[in-house]
Design an enzyme around this catalytic site. Structure first.
Site, PDB file in Angstrom:
ATOM      1  CG  ASN A 109      -2.358  -0.947   0.969  1.00  0.00           C
ATOM      2  OD1 ASN A 109      -2.218  -1.664  -0.080  1.00  0.00           O
ATOM      3  ND2 ASN A 109      -2.999  -1.533   2.398  1.00  0.00           N
ATOM      4  CB  THR A 154     -16.832  38.615 -30.058  1.00  0.00           C
ATOM      5  OG1 THR A 154     -17.195  39.621 -30.940  1.00  0.00           O
ATOM      6  CG2 THR A 154     -15.557  39.391 -29.670  1.00  0.00           C
ATOM      7  CG  HIS A 155     -20.339  36.768 -30.363  1.00  0.00           C
ATOM      8  ND1 HIS A 155     -21.494  36.257 -29.337  1.00  0.00           N
ATOM      9  CD2 HIS A 155     -20.004  38.177 -29.807  1.00  0.00           C
ATOM     10  CE1 HIS A 155     -21.208  37.417 -28.558  1.00  0.00           C
ATOM     11  NE2 HIS A 155     -21.271  37.868 -28.749  1.00  0.00           N
ATOM     12  CB  SER A 276      -9.730  12.860 -48.579  1.00  0.00           C
ATOM     13  OG  SER A 276     -11.354  11.791 -48.612  1.00  0.00           O
ATOM     14  CE  LYS A 282     -11.741  17.197 -47.068  1.00  0.00           C
ATOM     15  NZ  LYS A 282     -13.016  16.639 -45.725  1.00  0.00           N
ATOM     16  CD  GLU A 289     -10.621  16.230 -38.692  1.00  0.00           C
ATOM     17  OE1 GLU A 289     -11.675  16.131 -38.163  1.00  0.00           O
ATOM     18  OE2 GLU A 289     -10.061  16.376 -39.481  1.00  0.00           O
ATOM     19  CE1 TYR A 316      -3.842   0.135  -2.847  1.00  0.00           C
ATOM     20  CE2 TYR A 316      -5.572  -1.489  -1.894  1.00  0.00           C
ATOM     21  CZ  TYR A 316      -5.078  -1.081  -2.920  1.00  0.00           C
ATOM     22  OH  TYR A 316      -4.271  -1.449  -4.014  1.00  0.00           O
ATOM     23  CD  GLN A 321      -5.237  -3.573  -9.207  1.00  0.00           C
ATOM     24  OE1 GLN A 321      -4.338  -3.999  -8.566  1.00  0.00           O
ATOM     25  NE2 GLN A 321      -5.924  -3.982  -9.961  1.00  0.00           N
ATOM     26  CE  LYS A 324      -1.049   1.895  -9.518  1.00  0.00           C
ATOM     27  NZ  LYS A 324      -2.196   1.329  -8.566  1.00  0.00           N
TER      28      LYS A 324
HETATM   29  N1  ARG Z   1      -1.899  -3.221  -7.372  1.00  0.00           N
HETATM   30  C1  ARG Z   1      -2.197  -2.795  -6.605  1.00  0.00           C
HETATM   31  C2  ARG Z   1      -2.317  -1.631  -6.752  1.00  0.00           C
HETATM   32  O1  ARG Z   1      -2.803  -1.066  -7.946  1.00  0.00           O
HETATM   33  C3  ARG Z   1      -0.778  -2.360  -5.647  1.00  0.00           C
HETATM   34  C4  ARG Z   1      -1.523  -2.340  -4.189  1.00  0.00           C
HETATM   35  C5  ARG Z   1      -2.174  -4.037  -3.706  1.00  0.00           C
HETATM   36  N2  ARG Z   1      -2.518  -3.712  -2.425  1.00  0.00           N
HETATM   37  C6  ARG Z   1      -2.993  -4.620  -1.946  1.00  0.00           C
HETATM   38  N3  ARG Z   1      -3.410  -4.743  -0.145  1.00  0.00           N
HETATM   39  N4  ARG Z   1      -3.777  -5.405  -2.283  1.00  0.00           N
HETATM   40  O2  ARG Z   1      -3.348  -0.333  -5.937  1.00  0.00           O
END
Ligand code: ARG
Length: 459
Positions: A109, A154-155, A276, A282, A289, A316, A321, A324
């Site tokens: 953690n 403007t606009h 295109s 084009k 875009e 925690y 998780q 990420k």
């Molecule tokens: N893969 C977990 C995460 O991304 C790591 C920490 C996991 N901790 C646990 N007590 N299972 O958060």
């Protein structure tokens, strides 16, 4: 696997492994995980918690693992849940039981919080450098087209003439604020969480300052429960990235409009345009875009994590998780957008003549006519009304203001004299001689100041 399933008689179901693993995305935290583990092992030895020679063996093992991963020889195993367990399992396989000492006084953690802070710190540093790079290109484009005048809108209706450089410097300012936001977020990211353990701190005489110093952190976290469950720093990156993408999407929109046949103020370099598959004529601004489109994804990443964090009890929870993938996604989108915009702006050509033509014929100097009457003693409100009537008359006659006779002008106000014909795009620009205005001498100063502010940042 066996490491953390000691209390169970059964293996985890395959679907559970597949559902809970983070290896497919958190593998990229490996350099941070290893750097953190090396600092931790050194601290354990310094504090006499593990023997020096064990720490040395661990550090050598971790270094070898880093090499394995970099050379693509490392076997990632989803059954080992995450990058942390993958590296630790390989360490034990490589150096034996000593490897099992690394996780003393640590939990995944606080480990994952550390890894993510190290990753974010790097991401912010790279983002700042790329923001600066784009700002430099914006300044160069403004300088190369110092005298170019475009209609200001403007606009999205023609409003008053402005220097293209002034318009571009508006984006410089936005990116400047973005940099400030990232710097601000860096200060709160640069906090070392290790030592918080699973949630309550650890029962060993550790030296958190030493680890912080080894890893170049400014501060250590003050509350263990908070440190393992805080993802504000990720949210702040996501928020700053959302602002920055919002700014880039506005620039993208102008590039799209300006490169259209209707505006034709700019021409994209072929290397930054696409064709295109059906219409041979084009030349599409797909980069701009896609930047406009990807902005939505970055906003989504911010909203996703805010929603994940909502009402999460301390400390925690595995929900975390989910921080990420969205972070990696936003970092990748933002960095690649900044990079491709830098190239696109570096190579685009400005069609000064077309921009100039867009100023003619319309009634872009109407405000200047009202200002003219004001300077001759008329109140602005009634001057505005008289010029509005004059413009409406000119539209009816299908004439630009410059083609009306003085007699026609005088029908709307006796204050009009011959000198009304000296009102031009140039006089209009020069008249906006206030700080922050588009008068050429003000813009020249603003350009110099912008350059200087980048110079001060170094780079
Ligand atoms: N893969 C977990 C995460 O991304 C790591 C920490 C996991 N901790 C646990 N007590 N299972 O958060």
């Amino acid at each position: 696997m066996s490491h953390i399933r000691g209390r169970f008689k059964k293996k985890a179901d395959k679907t559970v492994n597949a559902y809970t693993t983070s290896v497919p995305f958190d593998w990229r935290l490996y350099p941070y995980d290893i750097a953190g583990s090396i600092a931790h092992a050194r601290m354990l030895a310094k504090q006499g918690i593990i023997p020096d020679k064990d720490a040395e063996t661990i550090v050598n093992g971790l270094t070898a693992i880093q090499r394995e991963i970099e050379q693509g020889e490392f076997q990632f195993n989803v059954e080992l849940e995450d990058i942390h367990m993958n590296i630790e399992a390989r360490l034990i396989e490589m150096i034996g039981e000593v490897g099992g000492k690394l996780h003393t006084a640590r939990s995944r953690n606080d480990q994952v919080a550390l890894d993510l802070r190290l990753f974010s710190r790097d991401a912010i540093t790279t983002t700042l450098a790329q923001l600066e790079e784009l700002q430099r290109v914006i300044i160069a484009l403004a300088e190369a087209n110092k005298a170019v005048v475009i209609p200001g809108y403007t606009h999205l209706q023609t409003a008053q003439p402005v220097l293209l450089a002034h318009h571009l410097l508006a984006y410089f300012e936005m990116l400047q604020r973005d940099s400030e936001r990232f710097l601000d977020c860096l200060a709160r990211t640069d906090v070392m969480p290790l030592g918080s353990g699973a949630l309550a701190g650890v029962a060993y005489d550790i030296d958190r300052e030493f680890v912080a110093k080894e890893l170049g952190f400014e501060e250590i976290s003050r509350n263990s429960l908070d440190a393992v469950s805080d993802r504000d720093f990720v949210l702040e990156y996501q928020a700053a990235a959302s602002f920055c993408m919002m700014h880039l999407s506005r620039l993208a929109e102008e590039i799209i409009l300006w490169s259209s046949a209707e505006f034709n103020f700019i021409e994209l370099d072929e290397a930054y345009a696409t064709g295109s598959s059906i219409m041979p004529q084009k030349k599409n601004p797909d980069v701009a875009e896609l930047a406009r489109g990807k902005t939505g994804r970055v906003y989504g990443n911010l909203m996703g994590l805010l929603t994940t964090m909502k009402a999460l009890p301390l400390a925690y929870n595995r929900d975390l998780q989910e921080d990420k993938e969205a972070l990696f996604d936003s970092v990748e989108i933002l960095l690649s957008t900044l990079e491709v915009f830098t190239g696109m702006l570096k190579t685009l050509k400005v069609n000064a003549e077309n921009a100039r033509q867009a100023l003619e014929g319309g009634y872009i100097l109407a405000t200047d006519l009202a200002d003219y009457l004001v300077k001759k003693g008329e109140a602005f409100r009634s001057a505005h009304e008289k010029v509005a009537k004059l413009v409406s008359y000119a539209i009816e006659k299908d004439k630009p203001l410059s083609k009306l006779t003085l007699a026609e002008y005088k029908k709307f106000s006796p204050l009009f004299e011959d000198d009304v014909f000296s009102i031009t795009v140039e006089s209009s620009l020069a008249a906006r001689d206030v700080s922050g205005g588009t008068a050429p001498k003000r813009v020249a100063k603003a350009l110099a100041a912008a350059k200087k502010s980048l110079g001060a940042k170094g780079g």
